[in-house]
Scaffold this motif. Structure first.
Motif, PDB file in Angstrom:
ATOM      1  N   TYR A  14     -99.538  -2.077  62.021  1.00 26.16           N
ATOM      2  CA  TYR A  14     -99.314  -2.833  60.786  1.00 26.16           C
ATOM      3  C   TYR A  14     -99.025  -4.314  61.030  1.00 26.16           C
ATOM      4  N   ARG A  23     -99.364  -7.106  53.520  1.00 27.43           N
ATOM      5  CA  ARG A  23     -98.606  -6.137  54.326  1.00 27.43           C
ATOM      6  C   ARG A  23     -97.482  -5.472  53.524  1.00 27.43           C
ATOM      7  N   GLU A  24     -96.675  -6.286  52.859  1.00 25.37           N
ATOM      8  CA  GLU A  24     -95.527  -5.743  52.124  1.00 25.37           C
ATOM      9  C   GLU A  24     -95.959  -4.755  51.046  1.00 25.37           C
ATOM     10  N   LEU A  27     -97.178  -1.451  52.699  1.00 28.04           N
ATOM     11  CA  LEU A  27     -96.075  -0.645  53.220  1.00 28.04           C
ATOM     12  C   LEU A  27     -95.276   0.008  52.086  1.00 28.04           C
ATOM     13  N   LYS A  28     -95.150  -0.681  50.980  1.00 32.22           N
ATOM     14  CA  LYS A  28     -94.488  -0.096  49.801  1.00 32.22           C
ATOM     15  C   LYS A  28     -95.334   1.048  49.235  1.00 32.22           C
ATOM     16  N   GLN A  31     -95.308   4.318  51.355  1.00 33.00           N
ATOM     17  CA  GLN A  31     -94.053   5.065  51.184  1.00 33.00           C
ATOM     18  C   GLN A  31     -94.061   5.857  49.878  1.00 33.00           C
ATOM     19  N   LEU A  54     -91.149  -5.689  62.878  1.00 31.37           N
ATOM     20  CA  LEU A  54     -91.423  -4.718  61.807  1.00 31.37           C
ATOM     21  C   LEU A  54     -90.370  -3.611  61.785  1.00 31.37           C
ATOM     22  N   THR A  55     -89.970  -3.140  62.973  1.00 28.37           N
ATOM     23  CA  THR A  55     -88.973  -2.054  63.024  1.00 28.37           C
ATOM     24  C   THR A  55     -87.624  -2.521  62.481  1.00 28.37           C
ATOM     25  N   LYS A  57     -87.259  -4.849  60.122  1.00 28.04           N
ATOM     26  CA  LYS A  57     -87.389  -5.157  58.705  1.00 28.04           C
ATOM     27  C   LYS A  57     -87.516  -3.918  57.815  1.00 28.04           C
ATOM     28  N   TYR A  58     -88.174  -2.870  58.350  1.00 24.89           N
ATOM     29  CA  TYR A  58     -88.463  -1.673  57.534  1.00 24.89           C
ATOM     30  C   TYR A  58     -87.814  -0.433  58.139  1.00 24.89           C
ATOM     31  N   ASP A  59     -87.018   0.255  57.331  1.00 28.14           N
ATOM     32  CA  ASP A  59     -86.296   1.441  57.803  1.00 28.14           C
ATOM     33  C   ASP A  59     -87.210   2.515  58.381  1.00 28.14           C
ATOM     34  N   ILE A  61     -90.174   2.286  59.789  1.00 32.41           N
ATOM     35  CA  ILE A  61     -91.085   1.923  60.888  1.00 32.41           C
ATOM     36  C   ILE A  61     -90.330   1.919  62.220  1.00 32.41           C
TER      37      ILE A  61
END
Length: 261
Positions: A14, A23-24, A27-28, A31, A54-55, A57-59, A61
């Motif tokens: 990603y 990207r955002e 990713l939303k 989910q 990325l890891t 920023k996003y729970d 990932i």
């Protein structure tokens, strides 16, 4: 509507520029479509940082850090130290990868350099007690020979493209077989035979997104919720219920990660 599957994508990119514009949103969306986790795999020196970011920023990932064989000339002590530093600082880095051998492209680093860097990163995985994510393209014998040199290291042979015999050898060494959208393609006889022959508890599903979207999205930019088509194809080959298949595939990844701890 509640998503049908709880999807864990065991190989994605990603941080790839294909997602730079949205990207955002992607990713939303994934989910909301039932994706509960993603292992984002680094491949270049730059992607060690972008994957790590990325890891953080996003729970949902997680990350694998390593240098791809196409970038083997970039691996050195400084890069090794950077990987170690990031692994120690971030408990969401779960593996070393993607690493391995790629003999497909003539412009890739020479084979001896690729093998040297592959061995060095296998050694690093052994030191850090982490599994590996292995890239193997047109290099089955050399890949297997090096895997055998490190019997304590386990992991995933990602985007598996070998024979049933090769898959069985990998499983004997404690590895899992990564199944991509290729299994849904019309000409996918070889990988279908592998899925049929290898026990479900040694299989994992992955996108390798943005590449290799499964049918019916072949040719589009890939994303993790498309794994539903891979799950359903695996279930059909195995003649078992897709929901049970989904749960067992997720359990396989959890087991791989816990084995090294």
């Amino acid at each position: 509507m509640k998503p049908k599957y709880k999807i864990f994508d065991t190989h994605a990119h990603y941080d790839d520029e294909a997602f730079d514009e949205d990207r955002e949103e992607v990713l939303k969306q994934i989910q909301e479509a039932g994706v509960i986790g993603v292992l984002n795999c680094a491949c270049s020196r730059k992607s060690l940082t972008t994957t790590n970011d990325l890891t953080l920023k996003y729970d949902f990932i997680y990350g694998a850090l390593g240098i791809h064989p196409s970038d083997a000339y970039d691996y050195n002590e400084e890069v090794k130290d950077e990987i170690i530093e990031k692994v120690k600082a971030n408990n969401k880095i779960l593996a070393i990868g993607e690493i391995g051998l790629d003999y497909y492209w003539d412009e890739n680093p020479d084979r001896e350099t690729q093998k040297k860097v592959f061995r060095e990163q296998m050694e690093l995985a052994k030191e850090l007690n982490l599994p590996v994510v292995i890239h193997d393209r047109d290099a089955h014998k050399d890949t297997l020979d090096i895997m055998k040199e490190y019997p304590s290291v386990k992991g995933i042979v990602h985007c598996f493209s070998g024979s049933v015999e090769f898959a069985k050898e990998c499983v004997k060494l404690g590895y899992y077989i990564g199944i991509t959208g290729v299994v849904t393609f019309k000409n996918a006889k070889k990988i279908i035979e592998v899925v049929d022959a290898i026990p479900l508890d040694r299989l994992l599903v992955e996108t390798d997104c943005p590449y290799m979207a499964p049918v019916p999205n072949r040719g589009k930019r890939n994303k993790s919720d498309y794994i539903e088509y891979i799950i359903e194809q695996v279930a059909e080959i195995k003649k078992i219920d897709p929901i049970s298949t989904n749960m067992e595939l997720n359990d396989n990844f959890k087991r791989l990660i816990s084995e090294g701890k």
